[in-house]
Enzyme design. Sequence first.
Site, PDB file in Angstrom:
ATOM      1  N   CYS A 282       0.822  -1.215   0.000  1.00 47.78           N
ATOM      2  CA  CYS A 282       0.000   0.000   0.000  1.00 47.78           C
ATOM      3  C   CYS A 282       0.855   1.264   0.000  1.00 47.78           C
ATOM      4  CB  CYS A 282      -1.011  -0.034   1.141  1.00 47.78           C
ATOM      5  SG  CYS A 282      -2.310   1.195   0.972  1.00 47.78           S
TER       6      CYS A 282
ATOM      7  N   HIS B 163      -3.751  -5.248  -0.208  1.00 44.67           N
ATOM      8  CA  HIS B 163      -3.303  -5.712   1.107  1.00 44.67           C
ATOM      9  C   HIS B 163      -3.347  -7.232   1.185  1.00 44.67           C
ATOM     10  CE1 HIS B 163      -3.187  -1.844   3.269  1.00 44.67           C
ATOM     11  NE2 HIS B 163      -4.064  -1.471   2.355  1.00 44.67           N
TER      12      HIS B 163
ATOM     13  N   GLU C  83      -2.437  -9.043   3.525  1.00 47.54           N
ATOM     14  CA  GLU C  83      -2.805  -9.452   4.894  1.00 47.54           C
ATOM     15  C   GLU C  83      -4.310  -9.394   5.131  1.00 47.54           C
ATOM     16  OE1 GLU C  83      -1.589  -6.559   4.032  1.00 47.54           O
ATOM     17  OE2 GLU C  83      -2.328  -4.947   5.339  1.00 47.54           O
TER      18      GLU C  83
END
Lengths: 206, 259
Positions: free
Chosen positions: A79, A183, A185
């Site tokens: 990001c 992202h 994650e």
Amino acid sequence: MLTIVDYNAGNLRSVQRACAAVGLTSDFTSDPESVARADRIIFPGVGHAKTAMDTLVARGLDQALHAALGRGTPILGICVGAQLVLDGSDEGPTVGLGWVPGQTRRFTPREHHIKVPHMGWNTVHVERPHPLLEGVQNEHAFYFVHSYYLDPADDRHVFATSDYDGTFCCALGRDNLFATQFHPEKSGRLGLALLERFARWEGTSC
Amino acid sequence: MLTKRIVACLDVRDGKLAKSVKFVDTRDIGDPLERASLYYQDGLDELVFYDITASSDRRNIMIDVVEAVAARTFIPFSVGGGIRSVEDATKLRLAGAEKVNVNSAAVQDPELIQRISQAIGAQSTILSMDILRVEACEGTPSGYEIVIDGGRTRTGRDALAWAKQGEALGAGELVVNSIDADGTRDGYEIALTRMIAEAVGVPVIASGGAGKPEHLYAVLTEGKADAALVASMVHFGDYKVSELKRYLADRGLPIRMCW
């Protein structure tokens, strides 16, 4: 061991938890020497690009990251971490680390129904093969939340794109650097798999 | 292509999952963590937890729930209920919530939205609005009024004006919750959702009234919502998240089908 760069830019614990879920141990650090010596670096980031860059510089982390890049340490930007590897960002504006030629630009919707931030799950198209994108198919969606997008000057550095009011780069890289606008994650099993591949990656593009 | 999101809402009271019907008569229906994991594995796109715990001294339970959820699900999730300060918002962010929802406290103190947005970013600041259908009049020209305190207190504030103000103050997303439709399972309030989605430049999550897959389709197309919130229809086992997604994908909506 993964080293997560801590520079007050976002939720590092989300990245750490995602790593832990696939059996990867990680540590946070804001110490430039630890970053320069790390085996493998995750460079995350959420928030304002200029604030993030100013913090990096104030802590001497920009130099440490330069050193790590030069040593061949595998680095994953996420990001705002991805945005800062370009020459600069319109958010601020600010200069970036300058590892990849290009600029981070704001989405300026041509159509009224296009909303900013670009938030949600978007499909990703692999433009050129990369070990970190192995197995990623066109119907695979990853989680995005951003108002600025990556605009590398040279197509050679573009590994994946996505569509939002036009095509934009969502994964770029060179040598031992790879960076995603999305992202991993927060992108479910497919995102976790990308983190696993990063943990095994030797830092070469093909 | 950006996909339409299915968001499951878990009302958490004292650490347990609760479901309300028209904001009264809440009953416990299980462990929020277990549900969150189940939905995550079944392809859910996003989670929302509303803390409906009455007393503030029990709020730490919610932090525990958030941390446990964050360790087991790897999709974005937000938390709402009783957020009154930047400190509350920051704590939840640190515990692992991607976004926080403000509602009643923001109506009483609109600048709360601005303060939270500056601290954690607009993309992490959601304004949740509980909305009641009313006669259009001078104070509420849109015909919809904001209510607070779980639907108990009317505010006289126009819903459309409040949505625009919330966006201007820094909310990066809006939840449009129809009190009239909530818990009925008769369908979302399409006209309300569309009115707000067309008036703002940030994503809108439609909430209240989902009972059948057709309802989700209607609000994501005609209602112009970016995301559809579901609760009862998945909590009580009538539909699986994956079934809803398959239905919407088969009808041509962009839906994340690989997980």
